[in-house]
Design an enzyme around this catalytic site. Structure first.
Site, mmCIF file in Angstrom:
data_model
loop_
_atom_site.group_PDB
_atom_site.id
_atom_site.type_symbol
_atom_site.label_atom_id
_atom_site.label_comp_id
_atom_site.label_asym_id
_atom_site.label_seq_id
_atom_site.Cartn_x
_atom_site.Cartn_y
_atom_site.Cartn_z
ATOM 1 C CE1 TYR A 146 -3.033 -2.989 0.144
ATOM 2 C CE2 TYR A 146 -3.754 -2.306 2.314
ATOM 3 C CZ TYR A 146 -3.847 -3.158 1.234
ATOM 4 O OH TYR A 146 -4.763 -4.173 1.256
ATOM 5 C CE LYS A 195 1.093 -17.695 -1.986
ATOM 6 N NZ LYS A 195 0.233 -18.877 -1.807
ATOM 7 C CG ASP A 227 -2.261 -19.964 0.295
ATOM 8 O OD1 ASP A 227 -1.432 -19.795 1.207
ATOM 9 O OD2 ASP A 227 -1.999 -20.646 -0.716
ATOM 10 C CG ASP A 251 -6.884 -4.154 4.198
ATOM 11 O OD1 ASP A 251 -7.830 -4.002 4.971
ATOM 12 O OD2 ASP A 251 -6.807 -3.577 3.096
ATOM 13 C CG ASP A 255 -12.227 -6.115 6.825
ATOM 14 O OD1 ASP A 255 -11.826 -5.530 7.853
ATOM 15 O OD2 ASP A 255 -12.762 -5.522 5.869
#
Ligand code: NAD
Length: 369
Positions: A146, A195, A227, A251, A255
């Site tokens: 980001y 990852k 994942d 992020d 959620d």
């Protein structure tokens, strides 16, 4: 002890929910012998109305001079409020981004805790929920994808977009240390999510987390691919204590984790820097649809105040007392409108209360040790 708390009441339901958190702090002060001196800091739409900008340098200086900042929420109805006809850098949310940057808040903490009494709001199967779950998502907030360089250009007639994901070892080390510190106050388990089978930045992340883990022999550390973590959160959320991860993965996972706990009105959060300072706020927004009606759920803000006591002031007993009082109010079957049961026959088993009443019920349940 005397603590100096900067308070951003903000917009919409902000002032209503902050008033309840302040009552709770006053009660904690009276019971445990502390003083929480609260100083109002102007930010968001109310600051635009008063001085034309969402955050002034003076407000930043006030926040910096505080031991911690407790915030309600900022912003208005993005479709109808005149604040959203201003340039993006003059809108309410720009104030919050600027404050986070000025205070170097690089670590975001979001607890995902399932209350026994609110189990039915959890979309997971009963056998998966078991006795409930209690995890903390720790997300790096100022680096990664980001914040990397990005561009969109036409290459040989084809429009191409590029984003870059960069982390250096210092950025990883400081968030990892915060993650392990938080785990020491909890069940002493860190799941670092990356990852590393694909990304260089993740391989560095894993290496540095392993180095930091050696400094915390009491904390168990495991690594999980992002994942797999996304699957495990809905397959077996009980296995997690602290989930430590980078900006974009955090992020998405935070959620997902909050979704399995139920209402937005229950979710607290904290943003920390490398001192004891933190900014504590509910995960939800200013809820303009219910502002001024006295029905907003103040619990997320009250639990944010508990996080402030635990992580900025090291007042663990006091934070426990607030969390226990919230649980007790739910056990005594009091609910704000957002956490009311959906089924008609269950509605008669609980008492619906407003913002102020819920605050009073929690205050009454904070017991002398
Ligand atoms: P929102 O979180 O304000 O509201 C979403 C839904 O959740 C609404 O139906 C609202 O009534 C409900 N809700 C939220 N908090 C609640 C509470 N404590 N009790 C009961 N119900 C609650 O999100 P939105 O409508 O997308 O955004 C409204 C404004 O808030 C926008 O201006 C947005 O930019 C701003 N916002 C601010 C923050 C912040 O201050 N950190 C965070 C998110 C959104």
């Amino acid at each position: 002890m005397n603590y100096h708390v900067g308070v951003i009441s903000g917009d919409g339901i902000g002032p209503e929910i902050i008033a309840e958190a302040k009552k709770v702090l006053d009660r904690i002060g009276a019971v445990y012998g502390h003083t929480f001196e609260c100083e109002e800091i102007l930010m968001g739409g109310c600051s635009i109305d008063a001085v034309g900008v969402p955050l002034t340098e003076a407000a930043i200086a006030q926040a910096k001079a505080s031991d911690a900042v407790l915030m309600g929420s900022i912003g208005g109805n993005t479709a109808t409020s005149p604040w959203y006809r201003l340039e993006p850098q003059l809108r309410p949310e720009a104030g919050l981004l600027k404050l986070r940057k000025s205070l170097n808040l690089f670590a975001n903490l979001r607890p995902a805790y399932l209350y026994e009494e609110l189990k039915e709001a959890c979309p997971l199967r009963e056998d998966i929920i078991g006795d409930g779950f209690d995890m903390m998502i720790m997300r790096e907030l100022t680096g990664g994808l980001y914040f990397g360089a990005r561009k969109t250009e036409e290459i040989d007639g084809v429009v191409t977009a590029e984003d870059t994901l960069t982390y250096n070892e210092n950025e990883i080390r400081r968030i990892a240390k915060r993650g392990f510190d938080i785990a020491m106050k909890r069940r002493r388990k860190v799941t670092s999510v990356d990852k590393a089978n694909v990304l260089d930045s993740s391989r560095l992340w894993r290496k540095i987390v392993e180095e930091v883990a050696k400094e915390y022999p009491e904390v168990s550390c495991e690594h999980m691919l992002v994942d797999n973590c996304a699957m495990q959160l809905v397959k077996d959320p009980k296995q997690f204590d602290v989930i430590l991860t980078e900006n974009m993965f955090g992020d998405i996972l935070s959620d997902e984790a909050s979704m399995v706990t139920g209402s937005i009105g229950m979710l607290s959060s904290a943003s920390l820097n490398d001192t004891k300072f933190g900014l504590y706020e509910p995960s939800g927004g200013s809820a303009p649809d219910i502002a001024g009606k006295g029905i907003a759920n103040p619990i997320a803000t009250i639990l944010s105040a508990a996080m402030m006591l635990r992580y900025s002031f090291d007042l663990d007993k006091e934070a426990d007392a607030i969390e226990a009082a919230v649980k007790q109010a739910l056990q005594d079957n009091y609910r704000t409108i957002d956490i009311m049961p959906q089924e008609e026959e269950k509605k008669s088993l609980v008492t619906q209360v407003g913002t102020k009443e819920m605050g009073d019920l929690i205050v009454e349940r904070i017991q002398k040790p």
